[in-house]
Motif scaffolding. Structure first.
Motif, PDB file in Angstrom:
ATOM      1  N   VAL A   1     -19.185 -24.797 -37.185  1.00 49.16           N
ATOM      2  CA  VAL A   1     -18.342 -23.916 -36.374  1.00 49.16           C
ATOM      3  C   VAL A   1     -18.921 -23.807 -34.965  1.00 49.16           C
ATOM      4  O   VAL A   1     -20.103 -23.549 -34.779  1.00 49.16           O
ATOM      5  N   ARG A   2     -18.048 -23.996 -33.990  1.00 45.33           N
ATOM      6  CA  ARG A   2     -18.389 -23.800 -32.578  1.00 45.33           C
ATOM      7  C   ARG A   2     -17.696 -22.528 -32.117  1.00 45.33           C
ATOM      8  O   ARG A   2     -16.510 -22.336 -32.373  1.00 45.33           O
ATOM      9  N   CYS A   3     -18.444 -21.639 -31.448  1.00 40.15           N
ATOM     10  CA  CYS A   3     -17.871 -20.359 -31.016  1.00 40.15           C
ATOM     11  C   CYS A   3     -18.022 -20.157 -29.519  1.00 40.15           C
ATOM     12  O   CYS A   3     -18.978 -20.636 -28.909  1.00 40.15           O
ATOM     13  N   HIS A   4     -17.066 -19.435 -28.971  1.00 47.52           N
ATOM     14  CA  HIS A   4     -17.105 -19.031 -27.564  1.00 47.52           C
ATOM     15  C   HIS A   4     -16.595 -17.596 -27.505  1.00 47.52           C
ATOM     16  O   HIS A   4     -15.571 -17.269 -28.106  1.00 47.52           O
ATOM     17  N   VAL A   5     -17.327 -16.736 -26.809  1.00 46.99           N
ATOM     18  CA  VAL A   5     -16.912 -15.338 -26.665  1.00 46.99           C
ATOM     19  C   VAL A   5     -16.961 -14.959 -25.203  1.00 46.99           C
ATOM     20  O   VAL A   5     -17.804 -15.457 -24.450  1.00 46.99           O
ATOM     21  N   GLN A   6     -16.032 -14.126 -24.797  1.00 47.98           N
ATOM     22  CA  GLN A   6     -15.974 -13.691 -23.407  1.00 47.98           C
ATOM     23  C   GLN A   6     -15.706 -12.189 -23.352  1.00 47.98           C
ATOM     24  O   GLN A   6     -14.905 -11.665 -24.130  1.00 47.98           O
ATOM     25  N   GLU A   7     -16.382 -11.520 -22.441  1.00 50.59           N
ATOM     26  CA  GLU A   7     -16.159 -10.092 -22.196  1.00 50.59           C
ATOM     27  C   GLU A   7     -15.162  -9.940 -21.051  1.00 50.59           C
ATOM     28  O   GLU A   7     -15.231 -10.661 -20.058  1.00 50.59           O
ATOM     29  N   PHE A   8     -14.245  -8.994 -21.220  1.00 52.78           N
ATOM     30  CA  PHE A   8     -13.262  -8.681 -20.192  1.00 52.78           C
ATOM     31  C   PHE A   8     -13.265  -7.177 -19.937  1.00 52.78           C
ATOM     32  O   PHE A   8     -13.599  -6.400 -20.832  1.00 52.78           O
ATOM     33  N   THR A   9     -12.857  -6.788 -18.750  1.00 54.58           N
ATOM     34  CA  THR A   9     -12.543  -5.393 -18.465  1.00 54.58           C
ATOM     35  C   THR A   9     -11.142  -5.381 -17.873  1.00 54.58           C
ATOM     36  O   THR A   9     -10.926  -5.808 -16.742  1.00 54.58           O
ATOM     37  N   PHE A  10     -10.192  -4.951 -18.692  1.00 51.94           N
ATOM     38  CA  PHE A  10      -8.795  -4.909 -18.284  1.00 51.94           C
ATOM     39  C   PHE A  10      -8.454  -3.501 -17.799  1.00 51.94           C
ATOM     40  O   PHE A  10      -9.080  -2.524 -18.206  1.00 51.94           O
ATOM     41  N   SER A  11      -7.430  -3.396 -16.966  1.00 54.52           N
ATOM     42  CA  SER A  11      -6.988  -2.089 -16.484  1.00 54.52           C
ATOM     43  C   SER A  11      -5.542  -1.853 -16.892  1.00 54.52           C
ATOM     44  O   SER A  11      -4.848  -2.779 -17.302  1.00 54.52           O
ATOM     45  N   GLY A  12      -5.146  -0.612 -16.778  1.00 49.36           N
ATOM     46  CA  GLY A  12      -3.779  -0.239 -17.128  1.00 49.36           C
ATOM     47  C   GLY A  12      -3.761   0.687 -18.325  1.00 49.36           C
ATOM     48  O   GLY A  12      -4.798   1.173 -18.773  1.00 49.36           O
ATOM     49  N   ASP A  13      -2.554   0.909 -18.830  1.00 47.89           N
ATOM     50  CA  ASP A  13      -2.421   1.774 -20.000  1.00 47.89           C
ATOM     51  C   ASP A  13      -2.722   0.971 -21.268  1.00 47.89           C
ATOM     52  O   ASP A  13      -3.054  -0.222 -21.206  1.00 47.89           O
ATOM     53  N   ARG A  14      -2.633   1.620 -22.420  1.00 45.61           N
ATOM     54  CA  ARG A  14      -2.944   0.966 -23.698  1.00 45.61           C
ATOM     55  C   ARG A  14      -2.160  -0.336 -23.881  1.00 45.61           C
ATOM     56  O   ARG A  14      -2.714  -1.348 -24.258  1.00 45.61           O
ATOM     57  N   ALA A  15      -0.868  -0.272 -23.596  1.00 48.16           N
ATOM     58  CA  ALA A  15      -0.024  -1.455 -23.794  1.00 48.16           C
ATOM     59  C   ALA A  15      -0.464  -2.604 -22.885  1.00 48.16           C
ATOM     60  O   ALA A  15      -0.518  -3.762 -23.326  1.00 48.16           O
ATOM     61  N   ALA A  16      -0.776  -2.298 -21.646  1.00 45.40           N
ATOM     62  CA  ALA A  16      -1.189  -3.344 -20.692  1.00 45.40           C
ATOM     63  C   ALA A  16      -2.513  -3.974 -21.115  1.00 45.40           C
ATOM     64  O   ALA A  16      -2.690  -5.193 -21.029  1.00 45.40           O
ATOM     65  N   ILE A  17      -3.447  -3.165 -21.577  1.00 44.31           N
ATOM     66  CA  ILE A  17      -4.751  -3.675 -22.021  1.00 44.31           C
ATOM     67  C   ILE A  17      -4.576  -4.560 -23.251  1.00 44.31           C
ATOM     68  O   ILE A  17      -5.153  -5.654 -23.338  1.00 44.31           O
ATOM     69  N   ARG A  18      -3.774  -4.135 -24.189  1.00 42.79           N
ATOM     70  CA  ARG A  18      -3.547  -4.921 -25.410  1.00 42.79           C
ATOM     71  C   ARG A  18      -2.837  -6.245 -25.089  1.00 42.79           C
ATOM     72  O   ARG A  18      -3.155  -7.286 -25.649  1.00 42.79           O
ATOM     73  N   ARG A  19      -1.869  -6.221 -24.177  1.00 41.55           N
ATOM     74  CA  ARG A  19      -1.184  -7.451 -23.755  1.00 41.55           C
ATOM     75  C   ARG A  19      -2.151  -8.408 -23.078  1.00 41.55           C
ATOM     76  O   ARG A  19      -2.147  -9.612 -23.335  1.00 41.55           O
ATOM     77  N   ALA A  20      -2.986  -7.872 -22.192  1.00 40.29           N
ATOM     78  CA  ALA A  20      -3.948  -8.719 -21.478  1.00 40.29           C
ATOM     79  C   ALA A  20      -4.928  -9.364 -22.453  1.00 40.29           C
ATOM     80  O   ALA A  20      -5.270 -10.548 -22.310  1.00 40.29           O
ATOM     81  N   ALA A  21      -5.370  -8.632 -23.443  1.00 44.27           N
ATOM     82  CA  ALA A  21      -6.281  -9.196 -24.443  1.00 44.27           C
ATOM     83  C   ALA A  21      -5.588 -10.290 -25.257  1.00 44.27           C
ATOM     84  O   ALA A  21      -6.196 -11.325 -25.572  1.00 44.27           O
ATOM     85  N   SER A  22      -4.325 -10.088 -25.582  1.00 40.14           N
ATOM     86  CA  SER A  22      -3.565 -11.110 -26.323  1.00 40.14           C
ATOM     87  C   SER A  22      -3.433 -12.381 -25.499  1.00 40.14           C
ATOM     88  O   SER A  22      -3.641 -13.489 -26.007  1.00 40.14           O
ATOM     89  N   GLU A  23      -3.102 -12.230 -24.237  1.00 37.48           N
ATOM     90  CA  GLU A  23      -2.968 -13.390 -23.355  1.00 37.48           C
ATOM     91  C   GLU A  23      -4.299 -14.126 -23.226  1.00 37.48           C
ATOM     92  O   GLU A  23      -4.333 -15.366 -23.229  1.00 37.48           O
ATOM     93  N   ALA A  24      -5.393 -13.380 -23.150  1.00 35.56           N
ATOM     94  CA  ALA A  24      -6.715 -14.002 -23.082  1.00 35.56           C
ATOM     95  C   ALA A  24      -6.997 -14.794 -24.359  1.00 35.56           C
ATOM     96  O   ALA A  24      -7.557 -15.893 -24.306  1.00 35.56           O
ATOM     97  N   ALA A  25      -6.603 -14.255 -25.498  1.00 37.07           N
ATOM     98  CA  ALA A  25      -6.831 -14.948 -26.775  1.00 37.07           C
ATOM     99  C   ALA A  25      -6.052 -16.264 -26.842  1.00 37.07           C
ATOM    100  O   ALA A  25      -6.584 -17.284 -27.288  1.00 37.07           O
ATOM    101  N   TRP A  26      -4.800 -16.264 -26.382  1.00 36.89           N
ATOM    102  CA  TRP A  26      -4.020 -17.516 -26.392  1.00 36.89           C
ATOM    103  C   TRP A  26      -4.623 -18.534 -25.446  1.00 36.89           C
ATOM    104  O   TRP A  26      -4.800 -19.696 -25.786  1.00 36.89           O
ATOM    105  N   ARG A  27      -4.945 -18.076 -24.235  1.00 35.85           N
ATOM    106  CA  ARG A  27      -5.503 -18.979 -23.229  1.00 35.85           C
ATOM    107  C   ARG A  27      -6.834 -19.568 -23.699  1.00 35.85           C
ATOM    108  O   ARG A  27      -7.051 -20.777 -23.611  1.00 35.85           O
ATOM    109  N   MET A  28      -7.705 -18.720 -24.214  1.00 32.92           N
ATOM    110  CA  MET A  28      -9.005 -19.199 -24.677  1.00 32.92           C
ATOM    111  C   MET A  28      -8.869 -20.139 -25.873  1.00 32.92           C
ATOM    112  O   MET A  28      -9.614 -21.105 -26.005  1.00 32.92           O
ATOM    113  N   SER A  29      -7.915 -19.859 -26.747  1.00 36.46           N
ATOM    114  CA  SER A  29      -7.683 -20.742 -27.905  1.00 36.46           C
ATOM    115  C   SER A  29      -7.283 -22.131 -27.432  1.00 36.46           C
ATOM    116  O   SER A  29      -7.778 -23.140 -27.958  1.00 36.46           O
ATOM    117  N   LEU A  30      -6.399 -22.190 -26.460  1.00 34.81           N
ATOM    118  CA  LEU A  30      -5.998 -23.481 -25.905  1.00 34.81           C
ATOM    119  C   LEU A  30      -7.168 -24.189 -25.219  1.00 34.81           C
ATOM    120  O   LEU A  30      -7.359 -25.393 -25.383  1.00 34.81           O
TER     121      LEU A  30
END
Length: 166
Positions: A134-163
């Motif tokens: 298994v090869r792993c990569h982890v990244q720390e982010f600090t997102f801004s906005g309300d709960r929904a915006a933070i959760r969306r940004a984290a989801s987008e980061a997960a898709w982008r990083m997966s690709l």
């Protein structure tokens, strides 16, 4: 979900389908948004193996095998916790690529971590070059906005990083 986000999830499904890769998720902060975004794409069943929403800290250990001592020492919002979550999803769903999200969506801090702090980890089956397969990569982010915006940004980061990591 933003237009860019749905396009990114579509790109993931198309790319993973073409390459014959299977995708899984371990979600805390995003509570299913990563896997739901993929499932919204026609043809997702060719790549999406499953997802575990382990919102509660104890569920991370019970379902994904995250080390209980690590969770007790550092809390759920941690780079190594995210990595162990991704590894757990890879194993649990027999996937080729797994994304994990953990973080603080707010409205207040958690375990001493500020609102917006998020860790996204990607685990990739790599039996040829890694001793444990298994090869792993982890990244720390600090997102801004309300709960929904933070959760969306984290989801987008997960898709982008997966690709990027697949």
């Amino acid at each position: 979900m933003s237009v860019g986000a749905s396009e990114m999830a579509q790109r993931l499904v198309e790319d993973f389908t073409r390459r014959g890769l299977r995708f899984a998720c371990a979600e805390s902060l995003t509570a299913g948004l990563v896997s739901a975004g993929v499932a919204d794409v026609p043809g997702a069943s060719r790549v999406l193996r499953g997802a575990a929403v382990t919102y509660a800290t104890e569920a991370k250990a019970a379902v994904l095998g995250v080390d209980e001592a690590l969770l007790a020492k550092r809390g759920a919002v941690d780079a190594e916790v995210a990595t162990q979550m991704a590894r757990g999803a890879l194993r649990l769903f027999k996937a080729d690529v797994a994304a994990a999200t953990t973080g603080v969506a707010g409205p207040s801090e958690q375990d001493g971590q500020p609102v917006g702090r998020c860790y996204v980890a990607i685990a990739v089956a790599d039996r040829e070059s890694k001793p444990d397969g298994v090869r792993c990569h982890v990244q720390e982010f600090t997102f801004s906005g309300d709960r929904a915006a933070i959760r969306r940004a984290a989801s987008e980061a997960a898709w982008r990083m997966s690709l990027d990591q697949a």
